[in-house]
Scaffold this motif. Structure first.
Motif, mmCIF file in Angstrom:
data_model
loop_
_atom_site.group_PDB
_atom_site.id
_atom_site.type_symbol
_atom_site.label_atom_id
_atom_site.label_comp_id
_atom_site.label_asym_id
_atom_site.label_seq_id
_atom_site.Cartn_x
_atom_site.Cartn_y
_atom_site.Cartn_z
ATOM 1 N N SER A 62 6.120 -1.080 2.762
ATOM 2 C CA SER A 62 5.284 -1.561 1.656
ATOM 3 C C SER A 62 5.812 -1.000 0.350
ATOM 4 O O SER A 62 6.026 0.201 0.226
ATOM 5 C CB SER A 62 3.844 -1.119 1.853
ATOM 6 O OG SER A 62 3.469 -1.302 3.202
ATOM 7 N N ILE A 63 6.017 -1.874 -0.603
ATOM 8 C CA ILE A 63 6.586 -1.459 -1.882
ATOM 9 C C ILE A 63 5.586 -1.757 -2.980
ATOM 10 O O ILE A 63 5.167 -2.917 -3.135
ATOM 11 C CB ILE A 63 7.890 -2.228 -2.164
ATOM 12 C CG1 ILE A 63 8.880 -2.037 -1.010
ATOM 13 C CG2 ILE A 63 8.511 -1.797 -3.488
ATOM 14 C CD1 ILE A 63 10.039 -2.985 -1.030
ATOM 15 N N ILE A 64 5.168 -0.738 -3.736
ATOM 16 C CA ILE A 64 4.354 -1.038 -4.913
ATOM 17 C C ILE A 64 5.103 -0.596 -6.164
ATOM 18 O O ILE A 64 5.908 0.325 -6.140
ATOM 19 C CB ILE A 64 2.931 -0.421 -4.863
ATOM 20 C CG1 ILE A 64 3.001 1.089 -4.908
ATOM 21 C CG2 ILE A 64 2.156 -0.908 -3.666
ATOM 22 C CD1 ILE A 64 1.674 1.696 -5.299
ATOM 23 N N GLY A 65 4.847 -1.326 -7.218
ATOM 24 C CA GLY A 65 5.529 -1.075 -8.489
ATOM 25 C C GLY A 65 6.423 -2.227 -8.889
ATOM 26 O O GLY A 65 6.566 -2.528 -10.072
ATOM 27 N N ALA A 66 7.007 -2.885 -7.889
ATOM 28 C CA ALA A 66 7.939 -3.971 -8.192
ATOM 29 C C ALA A 66 7.234 -5.172 -8.828
ATOM 30 O O ALA A 66 7.839 -5.903 -9.606
ATOM 31 C CB ALA A 66 8.664 -4.400 -6.927
ATOM 32 N N SER A 103 -2.449 -3.940 4.255
ATOM 33 C CA SER A 103 -3.438 -2.857 4.136
ATOM 34 C C SER A 103 -2.796 -1.616 3.527
ATOM 35 O O SER A 103 -3.432 -0.909 2.742
ATOM 36 C CB SER A 103 -4.078 -2.559 5.498
ATOM 37 O OG SER A 103 -3.079 -2.146 6.392
ATOM 38 N N THR A 104 -1.507 -1.375 3.859
ATOM 39 C CA THR A 104 -0.831 -0.229 3.237
ATOM 40 C C THR A 104 -0.719 -0.441 1.731
ATOM 41 O O THR A 104 -0.883 0.499 0.947
ATOM 42 C CB THR A 104 0.576 -0.048 3.846
ATOM 43 O OG1 THR A 104 0.482 -0.148 5.259
ATOM 44 C CG2 THR A 104 1.181 1.286 3.470
ATOM 45 N N MET A 154 -4.716 2.059 -4.332
ATOM 46 C CA MET A 154 -5.870 2.924 -4.597
ATOM 47 C C MET A 154 -5.407 4.297 -5.054
ATOM 48 O O MET A 154 -6.019 4.939 -5.907
ATOM 49 C CB MET A 154 -6.708 3.094 -3.321
ATOM 50 C CG MET A 154 -7.324 1.834 -2.790
ATOM 51 S SD MET A 154 -8.812 1.396 -3.689
ATOM 52 C CE MET A 154 -9.948 2.561 -2.952
ATOM 53 N N GLN A 155 -4.307 4.764 -4.441
ATOM 54 C CA GLN A 155 -3.834 6.126 -4.745
ATOM 55 C C GLN A 155 -3.103 6.192 -6.073
ATOM 56 O O GLN A 155 -2.991 7.260 -6.664
ATOM 57 C CB GLN A 155 -2.884 6.601 -3.638
ATOM 58 C CG GLN A 155 -3.594 6.834 -2.315
ATOM 59 C CD GLN A 155 -2.602 7.045 -1.190
ATOM 60 O OE1 GLN A 155 -1.402 7.108 -1.418
ATOM 61 N NE2 GLN A 155 -3.110 7.114 0.024
#
Lengths: 309, 350
Positions: free
Chosen positions: A210-214, A295-296, A302-303
């Motif tokens: 799971s990649i967040i920010g992109a 879900s990840t 959230m974090q």
């Protein structure tokens, strides 16, 4: 000494940084000379064609020395990528990393490759599976092959997996990367589950990533569909800064990234090639991977304190 | 079962003559008959030894008589021509390849003595496209069938061979799909291409190429003739070279041409008789083509030398202006210079 003393909060990022100045009367070969000699040897290898590429056209010599280094500042300083769960990626043997795709331009693919090469204990090269458009574009096509990527098709995926490579795939494809900003972090359809059957056939684990920010690097608020059709590309992004600010608008926003590798889903016990022929099983497994990533993504969001920090 | 009477078509050409020379040296083979429309050149005749030459056109039904009278049991069909430059134009080439194969196979079908058929084909039938898997296995369905040139002829020839296989299931059928040939003596389109003083490439593309050494080509043909290996095989060296890498290894400068201008340049080269590049081959220069050669290794228990070695053997006597040894010397000079400077500055420092 004229050399400025580095302040305490500057942490050397890579061990192999060139030493700033050569000491004049140091014994046989100074550090910078070794660097120059190394550079010359590299140059000679390139000029005389003295290097090896694998069957897919992967050129590790070029990738490690030329293609990836310019991306490191982007990874370390600009996006400040944080990796989690690297222990879920095996040190050796084939595995299939399945990730969400976003960001208008496939920067997430490059950053995931760099995460595994620089920060995984076994420094593994990620072999990505790309859309056929990538391999028909001049300049892009040979670069994609030389950096170890190949066409997203079952034959190639299975060949790579069975030769114990780490394979990366973005099953959302253009639907994921070219989705509007308003749909950020909502996973699109996961293709037809081709990646699952490749993993089943070769009995290699699937690792959800799971990649967040992109999503925030190029917030796509519009899509010039007619122009895109004319140019033969799946979408043509309009962001708040592009094409308004021209080349300046092509600078990605400095969002904070987290790449998390989830627990591997073992496929070795599921029945091999026979299981790959069972569409129900393939669909269920595809859904399971998709749900895990989704879900990840929500947990990571959230974090995250803010988009940029 | 080893063959008794072998007929080789295209015996005046490179592969045909070399294969016949090898087969006639094998005492277990009773007769080797070579067929071609033109007599082999004098220097070729010398190596052919006890090979009997029959001047016949495989496009003519007379070929059936040759097969019947000599009670030929093994036919090696090599008269599938790759480039129109050597065949007297594209029309003649197409006829020799298509009609010739049809007539030959018709004759073979009628011959009760027939036991084995070996046919030369090409991996060009897989085409070259960005949408194909990285390696072609023998049973892969290519995304786009070739529409012109040698590759199209080869698709046709394979069609005839499949038809023959259905009608004569008792005949051992070996279909060999060769990758591009290379080596010190063979004259192929690719050899001419790499021999140009400045090698034109397509701007923004760097295809993977795979090569088969000429000696290995002959060896594979010999093994297919004297041993029994029914089936379809990709024949070529393991591993790949990037086109840019190959051009560097042969020490020549490359000249990238933007793809819209490529066909114009190709036409000019064709007119000048330098290199004949069909549209198929132009696509090859963009997307390349690599075949999986593991089946050959598995079933023959032998493999051709790797692509890199095959190319180096070809390149050895053809090194151009930018020779790799020269570059290595230049590197040494710089390192020596640096070492000298180090000793002098070291002396000053001390």
């Amino acid at each position: 000494m004229p050399e400025p003393v580095p302040s305490d909060n500057v942490i050397p990022l890579r061990a192999a940084r060139p030493e700033p100045a050569p000491e004049p009367d140091v014994a046989p070969a100074g550090d910078w000379e070794r660097k120059v000699a190394g550079g010359l040897a590299f140059l000679r290898r390139r000029l005389t064609g003295d290097y090896e590429v694998d069957d897919f056209g992967f050129d590790p010599d070029l990738t490690d020395h030329v293609l990836l280094p310019p991306l490191r500042p982007l990874y370390e300083k600009w996006f400040r990528v944080e990796t989690r769960g690297l222990e879920n990626v095996p040190d050796e043997g084939g595995a299939l990393i399945v990730a969400n795709h976003s960001g208008t331009v496939p920067v997430d693919a490059l950053m995931t490759s760099l995460a595994l090469l620089d920060h995984h204990p076994a420094n593994r090269h990620l072999r990505l599976l790309g859309a056929d458009l990538v391999f028909s574009l001049p300049v892009v096509a040979p670069l994609a092959r030389k950096s170890g990527n190949t066409l997203a098709c079952n034959a190639d995926a299975e060949r790579l997996l069975s030769s114990d490579e780490l394979v990366g795939v973005f099953p959302e494809g253009f639907k994921g990367i070219g989705k509007p900003f308003s749909e950020r972090y909502k996973l699109q359809r996961f293709g037809r589950g081709g990646f699952v059957s490749a993993a089943l056939r070769t009995g290699k684990p699937i690792i959800p990533c799971s990649i967040i920010g992109a999503e925030e690097i190029y917030p796509m608020i519009g899509n010039a569909k007619t122009l895109a059709r004319l140019a033969g590309v799946p979408y043509l992004p309009i962001t708040p800064f592009f094409p308004l600010l021209g080349a300046l608008g092509a600078i990605p926003l400095p969002s904070k990234w987290i790449i998390e590798f989830g627990e591997p889903i073992e496929t070795a016990e599921l029945g091999g090639a026979a299981a790959a022929e069972d569409p129900m099983l393939v669909f269920n497994l595809t859904d399971q991977v998709r749900e895990t990533i989704q879900s990840t993504l929500y947990t990571l969001l959230m974090q995250r304190r803010s988009v940029f920090f | 079962m080893p063959p008794r009477v072998v007929l080789v078509t295209g015996v005046s050409r490179y592969l045909g003559s070399r294969l016949a020379a090898v087969l006639q040296a094998d005492p277990s083979i009773e007769r080797v008959i070579g067929v071609d429309t033109v007599a082999p050149k004098l220097d070729v005749q010398k190596v052919l030894g006890r090979t009997e030459f029959v001047r016949a056109d495989i496009r003519n039904p007379l070929i059936a008589k040759v097969i019947a009278q000599a009670e030929v049991d093994t036919v090696v069909h090599l008269n599938v021509i790759a480039t129109p430059l050597g065949a007297g134009g594209r029309t003649a080439m197409k006829e020799i390849n298509g009609i010739g194969t049809m007539q030959l196979l018709a004759a073979c079908q009628k011959a009760p003595s027939m036991q084995k058929l070996v046919v030369k084909s090409t991996t060009a039938i897989y085409g070259s496209s960005p949408r194909d898997p990285a390696l072609f296995t023998e049973d892969v369905e290519p995304r786009s069938l070739p529409k012109s040139g040698y590759a199209k002829d080869a698709v046709e020839v394979e069609g005839f061979v499949r038809g023959f296989g259905r009608r004569r299931p008792d005949v051992t059928l070996t279909l060999l799909r060769f990758t591009n040939f290379t080596g010190p003596t063979i004259d192929s389109a690719l050899a001419r291409y790499f021999s140009l003083p400045v090698v034109p490439t397509v701007l923004g593309f760097d295809p993977r190429i795979q090569l088969c050494h000429e000696d290995d080509g002959i060896e594979v043909l010999r093994r297919s003739t004297v041993e029994d290996h029914p089936g379809i095989y990709n024949v070529g060296g393991a591993g790949v070279l990037l086109l840019s890498q190959a051009i560097r290894r042969i020490g020549r400068p490359s000249f990238p041409i933007p793809s819209p201008a490529v066909s114009l340049v190709a036409q000019a080269f064709r007119r000048a008789g330098l290199v004949d590049f069909s549209p198929e081959q132009m696509r090859y220069l963009q997307h390349g083509r690599v075949a999986d050669v593991s089946r050959l290794a598995r079933r023959f228990g032998w493999s051709p030398r790797p692509t890199l070695e095959a190319f180096d053997d070809f390149a050895r006597d053809r090194i151009g202006l930018l020779s790799p040894s020269m570059i290595a010397v230049a590197e040494e000079r710089v390192l020596e210079g640096m070492a000298r400077r180090r000793t002098t500055s070291g002396a000053v420092g001390a």
